[in-house]
Design a protein around this motif. Sequence first.
Motif, PDB file in Angstrom:
ATOM      1  N   PHE A  58     -20.946 -40.519  23.408  1.00 55.76           N
ATOM      2  CA  PHE A  58     -21.069 -40.872  24.821  1.00 55.76           C
ATOM      3  C   PHE A  58     -19.867 -40.432  25.661  1.00 55.76           C
ATOM      4  O   PHE A  58     -18.717 -40.488  25.223  1.00 55.76           O
ATOM      5  CB  PHE A  58     -21.275 -42.380  24.962  1.00 55.76           C
ATOM      6  N   ASP A  59     -20.192 -40.023  26.890  1.00 55.33           N
ATOM      7  CA  ASP A  59     -19.161 -39.680  27.879  1.00 55.33           C
ATOM      8  C   ASP A  59     -18.647 -40.917  28.599  1.00 55.33           C
ATOM      9  O   ASP A  59     -17.481 -40.978  28.999  1.00 55.33           O
ATOM     10  CB  ASP A  59     -19.742 -38.744  28.953  1.00 55.33           C
ATOM     11  N   ALA A  60     -19.535 -41.890  28.822  1.00 51.11           N
ATOM     12  CA  ALA A  60     -19.194 -43.074  29.611  1.00 51.11           C
ATOM     13  C   ALA A  60     -19.687 -44.328  28.901  1.00 51.11           C
ATOM     14  O   ALA A  60     -20.760 -44.321  28.281  1.00 51.11           O
ATOM     15  CB  ALA A  60     -19.809 -42.990  31.006  1.00 51.11           C
ATOM     16  N   VAL A  61     -18.901 -45.368  28.995  1.00 47.70           N
ATOM     17  CA  VAL A  61     -19.245 -46.654  28.391  1.00 47.70           C
ATOM     18  C   VAL A  61     -19.143 -47.740  29.459  1.00 47.70           C
ATOM     19  O   VAL A  61     -18.150 -47.800  30.194  1.00 47.70           O
ATOM     20  CB  VAL A  61     -18.303 -46.982  27.217  1.00 47.70           C
ATOM     21  N   VAL A  62     -20.167 -48.582  29.551  1.00 55.80           N
ATOM     22  CA  VAL A  62     -20.127 -49.762  30.404  1.00 55.80           C
ATOM     23  C   VAL A  62     -19.904 -50.963  29.491  1.00 55.80           C
ATOM     24  O   VAL A  62     -20.781 -51.323  28.704  1.00 55.80           O
ATOM     25  CB  VAL A  62     -21.427 -49.932  31.215  1.00 55.80           C
ATOM     26  N   ALA A  63     -18.718 -51.553  29.574  1.00 53.41           N
ATOM     27  CA  ALA A  63     -18.340 -52.646  28.687  1.00 53.41           C
ATOM     28  C   ALA A  63     -18.586 -53.981  29.373  1.00 53.41           C
ATOM     29  O   ALA A  63     -18.148 -54.194  30.503  1.00 53.41           O
ATOM     30  CB  ALA A  63     -16.869 -52.525  28.308  1.00 53.41           C
ATOM     31  N   MET A  64     -19.283 -54.871  28.684  1.00 54.69           N
ATOM     32  CA  MET A  64     -19.496 -56.215  29.218  1.00 54.69           C
ATOM     33  C   MET A  64     -18.289 -57.085  28.906  1.00 54.69           C
ATOM     34  O   MET A  64     -18.113 -57.551  27.784  1.00 54.69           O
ATOM     35  CB  MET A  64     -20.772 -56.827  28.636  1.00 54.69           C
ATOM     36  N   ARG A  65     -17.438 -57.237  29.921  1.00 57.06           N
ATOM     37  CA  ARG A  65     -16.242 -58.058  29.772  1.00 57.06           C
ATOM     38  C   ARG A  65     -15.443 -57.634  28.531  1.00 57.06           C
ATOM     39  O   ARG A  65     -15.199 -56.455  28.329  1.00 57.06           O
ATOM     40  CB  ARG A  65     -16.619 -59.528  29.722  1.00 57.06           C
ATOM     41  N   VAL A  85     -16.327 -48.242  32.286  1.00 54.64           N
ATOM     42  CA  VAL A  85     -16.543 -49.197  33.363  1.00 54.64           C
ATOM     43  C   VAL A  85     -16.534 -50.578  32.733  1.00 54.64           C
ATOM     44  O   VAL A  85     -17.339 -50.876  31.852  1.00 54.64           O
ATOM     45  CB  VAL A  85     -17.869 -48.958  34.104  1.00 54.64           C
ATOM     46  N   SER A  86     -15.600 -51.412  33.176  1.00 59.78           N
ATOM     47  CA  SER A  86     -15.518 -52.780  32.679  1.00 59.78           C
ATOM     48  C   SER A  86     -16.086 -53.726  33.712  1.00 59.78           C
ATOM     49  O   SER A  86     -15.657 -53.729  34.873  1.00 59.78           O
ATOM     50  CB  SER A  86     -14.057 -53.149  32.387  1.00 59.78           C
ATOM     51  N   THR A  87     -17.035 -54.547  33.322  1.00 60.91           N
ATOM     52  CA  THR A  87     -17.542 -55.556  34.249  1.00 60.91           C
ATOM     53  C   THR A  87     -16.471 -56.620  34.445  1.00 60.91           C
ATOM     54  O   THR A  87     -15.796 -57.035  33.509  1.00 60.91           O
ATOM     55  CB  THR A  87     -18.837 -56.186  33.722  1.00 60.91           C
ATOM     56  N   GLY A  88     -16.311 -57.071  35.685  1.00 64.09           N
ATOM     57  CA  GLY A  88     -15.228 -57.977  36.020  1.00 64.09           C
ATOM     58  C   GLY A  88     -14.031 -57.213  36.553  1.00 64.09           C
ATOM     59  O   GLY A  88     -13.989 -55.973  36.529  1.00 64.09           O
TER      60      GLY A  88
END
Length: 334
Positions: A58-65, A85-88
């Motif tokens: 993956f090029d991009a990761v959306v991390a949940m907290r 991208v980090s949520t929060g």
Amino acid sequence: MTPASPLRLSIAILDDYQGVARELADWSGLEAAGAEVTVFREHLGHDDAAVAAALEPFDAVVAMRERTPLRAERLALLPNLRLIVSTGRRNASIDLAAAAERGITVCHTGYLPSPAAEHTWALIHAATRRLDAELGGGGAGWTDDGGWQTTLGRGLEGRRLGVVGLGNLGSRVARVGLAFGMDVVAWSQNLTDERAAEVGVRRVEKEELFATSDIVTLHLVLSARSRGIVGAEDLALLKHDAILVNSSRGPLVDEAALLEELTAGRIGCAALDVYDVEPLPAGHPLRTAPRTILTPHIGYVTREQYEVFYRDAVEDIEAWAAGSPIRVMEPRPS
């Protein structure tokens, strides 16, 4: 690194336990441009090699907290990663310095403080009214032989609420305590009398807060200075029927010392939403410890919060892909 066109983006959404990431935000613009979005509903575990194997493409990761830490060792195993991208608004489990060294942009999303404050009061009410025992459908309060009202709850008015950390969340919790007619006191390492007075509460020393409060609730940011800030000596000061509430971060409390106090019956209850290791392992002793109310780190988990998280995550990815990243998280100077 140079941002990629959405046409070449491969995006991983991590730890979407409820399976709502696609429902609560519009990913269609990215996908229409050719981006591939993959949702991981299950936790990838704690093994660096296994996590890296899953995320390597993956090029991009959306991390949940902070559910899946992205520390230097893991980032070194992800040569294709260019955006996190980090949520929060903050994420102590992402090594921002290591990411910067590898040319990885890290962005954050918005955050609503109200859900965590609300859940803190859910824990307090559950503990004071013994909902662990009185809930129907399996609790001790409703038994096969017709058992009914087996415990005695405690009121809040006139009780002392000790708030450790009087920032945004702590202040919200404190003001609710005042509305219930509680005697609210507060302490943190940098708290002043003036700041406490602004919230309508009184600053006390740490020892007094732990020794005199009926309920102690923690609202500190986890850092090197705050890790283990509630140790065995603090827990030993608590009244025999005191309630300790932690909806901030597990490592603020010496977990082994807390387990000892609970097992020995020296405190009334621990109402916890956060733990040293998450998800809390199936065989962890807290799961069977007496006088506990446990929730699985759901203080921030509301529809309204997730709508902010995922909407902003899409915006972050689109802005980064266009060459103008927003909400960038920069490493702090050493």
